[in-house]
Design a protein around this motif. Sequence first.
Motif, mmCIF file in Angstrom:
data_model
loop_
_atom_site.group_PDB
_atom_site.id
_atom_site.type_symbol
_atom_site.label_atom_id
_atom_site.label_comp_id
_atom_site.label_asym_id
_atom_site.label_seq_id
_atom_site.Cartn_x
_atom_site.Cartn_y
_atom_site.Cartn_z
ATOM 1 N N CYS A 269 0.818 -1.219 0.000
ATOM 2 C CA CYS A 269 0.000 0.000 0.000
ATOM 3 C C CYS A 269 0.848 1.264 0.000
ATOM 4 C CB CYS A 269 -0.919 0.027 1.216
ATOM 5 S SG CYS A 269 -2.204 -1.233 1.186
ATOM 6 N N HIS A 270 1.924 1.253 0.755
ATOM 7 C CA HIS A 270 2.733 2.466 0.908
ATOM 8 C C HIS A 270 3.802 2.610 -0.166
ATOM 9 C CE1 HIS A 270 0.991 3.647 4.743
ATOM 10 N NE2 HIS A 270 1.039 2.382 5.113
ATOM 11 N N TYR A 298 -1.035 3.572 -2.490
ATOM 12 C CA TYR A 298 -1.853 4.067 -1.385
ATOM 13 C C TYR A 298 -3.081 4.810 -1.899
ATOM 14 C CZ TYR A 298 -2.603 5.895 3.357
ATOM 15 O OH TYR A 298 -3.107 6.172 4.595
ATOM 16 N N CYS A 301 -5.947 2.058 -4.482
ATOM 17 C CA CYS A 301 -6.446 0.755 -4.035
ATOM 18 C C CYS A 301 -7.800 0.415 -4.643
ATOM 19 C CB CYS A 301 -6.547 0.727 -2.512
ATOM 20 S SG CYS A 301 -4.947 0.830 -1.698
#
Length: 351
Positions: A269-270, A298, A301
Amino acid sequence: MKKKLFFLFSIILFLSSYIWIKDAAEPGWKKYQVAYYEQKVKEVEKELQNETDIEVIEKLKERLAKLQNPKYEIKQILLQGEYSWANQRNGQKADRCMTCHIDEGKLKYSHHTVVKDFPFDIYGCTVCHGGIGRMLDEEHAHHDMFKHKRQMYKRLENSDVIFAMWEELATLSLDEEIEWGDFKNRTITGEKAIYMGSGRCLRCHTGLTAPHVERWKRVKFESFNVIQEAPDFIDGDEHYRKTCYECHTTGYDKETGTYSEEGITCEACHGPGEVYGYFMDIGKALEGQKISRITTAYNVCGSNTGCHRSRRHEKRVKYFREHKEHDPYDWFQPKYKKLVNESLEMIKEGK
């Protein structure tokens, strides 16, 4: 007295003109091109000595003749941007580095990790290396230049530096639809950022953000292990399984079919942690946090290209419809029941 002053000014004017003419006739950058062509002449002459094929020999002779009579000239790239020549501005986006760094083969070899994504004729050199691309003398052209990777990283005093670079890359791109967010997986050197691994993140965040970490470790970190036990994954071919890897691994590369880690870990995600991890390591956690919060993954998604979109599990639904012996709800979390039903309806309608 007037004659003496006139004579003095005449000498000064003559010397200034002489220096100007000399510089124009023998500019400092010319020596680099002379050395380059002399080296190429030697290489072709050596090839000629060892060649026996008549057609190849003729081509080499033609090439040699051109190299022996080169045209010494300023080489420049007119870059995209608000101040480009195309907009009748003053050409601040002109990059003349290749006037001296003329050997394209050598440049491509030394920049092999980035030249595919950032060709010199589009992005130039100064976007990564700094310096003043329009200048032709070494002193000014190399002013505030970052020659090597270590020097480039030293310029990372705060997150604004990397943000500015991403914006500049977007400005230089020929694709008008590209935005600076499309470059968020790039380091200050222009290379693809490296995935550092969740172990490095957990060294600090196991204590700092314990509830969040524990929740993800129990569920998302284990998602790859869960799908490996699913009947459709077991029965599926490699192509089918790769559609699972895209979401249920971290750092999946479609071109190579490889990934950094199994499961949906921190960097899924990051984004790759090389840049924001650098700030963490030098004690500037807040700067690293700014980058980790706005990485591409991020923000996408639930977008059309992200993992959480309605048709992601469509292949799985088809499989379970064809294999009645398996209950699909055994392999979907309860919160995905609505998604499954919607997908089934879409399949029935032939969408």
